[in-house]
Design an enzyme around this catalytic site. Structure first.
Site, mmCIF file in Angstrom:
data_model
loop_
_atom_site.group_PDB
_atom_site.id
_atom_site.type_symbol
_atom_site.label_atom_id
_atom_site.label_comp_id
_atom_site.label_asym_id
_atom_site.label_seq_id
_atom_site.Cartn_x
_atom_site.Cartn_y
_atom_site.Cartn_z
ATOM 1 N N TYR A 95 0.791 -0.973 -0.055
ATOM 2 C CA TYR A 95 0.080 -0.029 -0.024
ATOM 3 C C TYR A 95 1.034 1.292 0.102
ATOM 4 C CZ TYR A 95 -4.414 -2.619 0.956
ATOM 5 O OH TYR A 95 -5.466 -3.227 1.213
ATOM 6 N N TYR B 289 -0.530 -10.014 0.499
ATOM 7 C CA TYR B 289 0.657 -9.676 1.165
ATOM 8 C C TYR B 289 0.551 -10.260 2.882
ATOM 9 C CZ TYR B 289 -3.128 -6.470 2.995
ATOM 10 O OH TYR B 289 -4.412 -5.937 3.454
ATOM 11 N N ARG C 183 -2.983 -12.000 3.545
ATOM 12 C CA ARG C 183 -4.298 -11.643 3.013
ATOM 13 C C ARG C 183 -4.490 -11.932 1.516
ATOM 14 N NH1 ARG C 183 -7.866 -8.087 4.377
ATOM 15 N NH2 ARG C 183 -9.123 -9.994 3.622
ATOM 16 N N HIS D 251 -7.170 -8.362 -2.788
ATOM 17 C CA HIS D 251 -8.525 -7.770 -2.530
ATOM 18 C C HIS D 251 -8.465 -5.994 -2.994
ATOM 19 C CE1 HIS D 251 -6.433 -7.030 1.231
ATOM 20 N NE2 HIS D 251 -7.210 -6.191 1.434
ATOM 21 N N HIS E 207 -10.604 -2.747 -1.442
ATOM 22 C CA HIS E 207 -11.663 -2.237 -0.625
ATOM 23 C C HIS E 207 -12.317 -1.171 -1.429
ATOM 24 C CE1 HIS E 207 -9.155 -3.394 2.876
ATOM 25 N NE2 HIS E 207 -8.187 -2.957 2.019
#
Length: 245
Positions: free
Chosen positions: A114, A153, A163, A166, A168
């Site tokens: 991120y 990640y 995770r 994905h 959001h």
């Protein structure tokens, strides 16, 4: 998914949602409330007034994450990774479209990193990818983004927890207090059933409501695969929302 327009309003099934306190999902231990929720009988004007959106408020590339963060001239490089299209409809429980509502998205880059100062994952940042976008639904409730497929990640919930890939997604409702937040996963990802967050959902249909499906007909040859993710705001077939508990 099939809808019956003659059906009456379906109350939300709270048992469908996971418990606020789920020890295997360690973040919930600190976040879960310790006392009963308080019902506000007299909402304020801020909670009742709906936000207004105009297409003039959106930039030309706000829904194109391949272009909306590149610095400098168009000759600069594009983001690294698998190019994909995310599209779908926002509808209510009777399949009635929700037009002109703001849909926002944020995600990790192709390496699973991120663009956030607290993200310490070893994967590098992509100088041409910001990981955020927004758009308005059209008259029929359709929305569309072009982006990079995010990478999985690691996260410190366990020794070797990862995770799934994905994205959001946020949908703005008719008032400031009705914003809905969810996340979409990708069809066929083997990390989905292994994710401690996903495992808090006891109903397989809830997990299915979070899964984007490959749509080759909407894919662009030699460019990008397309994934369809419809969002049902309420009722029997509603998408699972993190912002409802």
């Amino acid at each position: 998914m099939s809808f019956d327009p003659s059906r009456r309003f379906v109350e939300r099934n709270r048992r469908w949602h996971p418990p606020a306190f789920a020890p295997d999902y360690k973040t919930s231990v600190a976040r879960s409330p310790r006392q009963s929720l308080v019902s506000l009988q007299h909402p304020t004007a801020t909670e009742l007034r709906g936000p207004t959106f105009s297409r003039a408020d959106l930039g030309p590339h706000d829904n194109d994450l391949l272009l909306n963060y590149r610095e400098g001239t168009p000759q600069d490089g594009l983001p690294i990774g698998e190019r994909i299209i995310i599209f779908g409809r926002v509808v209510d429980q009777f399949a009635k479209p929700v037009p002109h509502t703001l849909v926002e998205m944020w995600q990790a880059n192709a390496g699973g990193r991120y663009r956030h100062k607290k993200d310490q994952y070893l994967a590098p940042l992509d100088p041409n990818f910001g990981g955020v976008g927004r758009t308005l639904t059209d008259e029929q409730g359709w929305y569309r983004f072009r982006t990079i497929r995010p990478g999985p990640y690691p996260w410190p919930n366990g020794v070797n927890h990862w995770r799934p890939a994905h994205i959001h997604v946020s949908i703005m409702g008719p008032s400031l207090s009705t914003r809905l937040i969810t996340q979409l996963y990708f069809e066929g990802d083997p990390l989905i059933p292994r994710c401690p967050i996903v495992q808090t959902l006891n109903d397989r249909e809830a997990v299915e409501s979070l899964t984007a499906r490959l749509d080759l007909e909407r894919s662009r040859p030699m460019d990008a695969l397309a994934y369809r993710f419809d969002i049902v705001t309420r009722g029997e077939f509603q998408t699972f929302f993190e912002s409802q508990g």
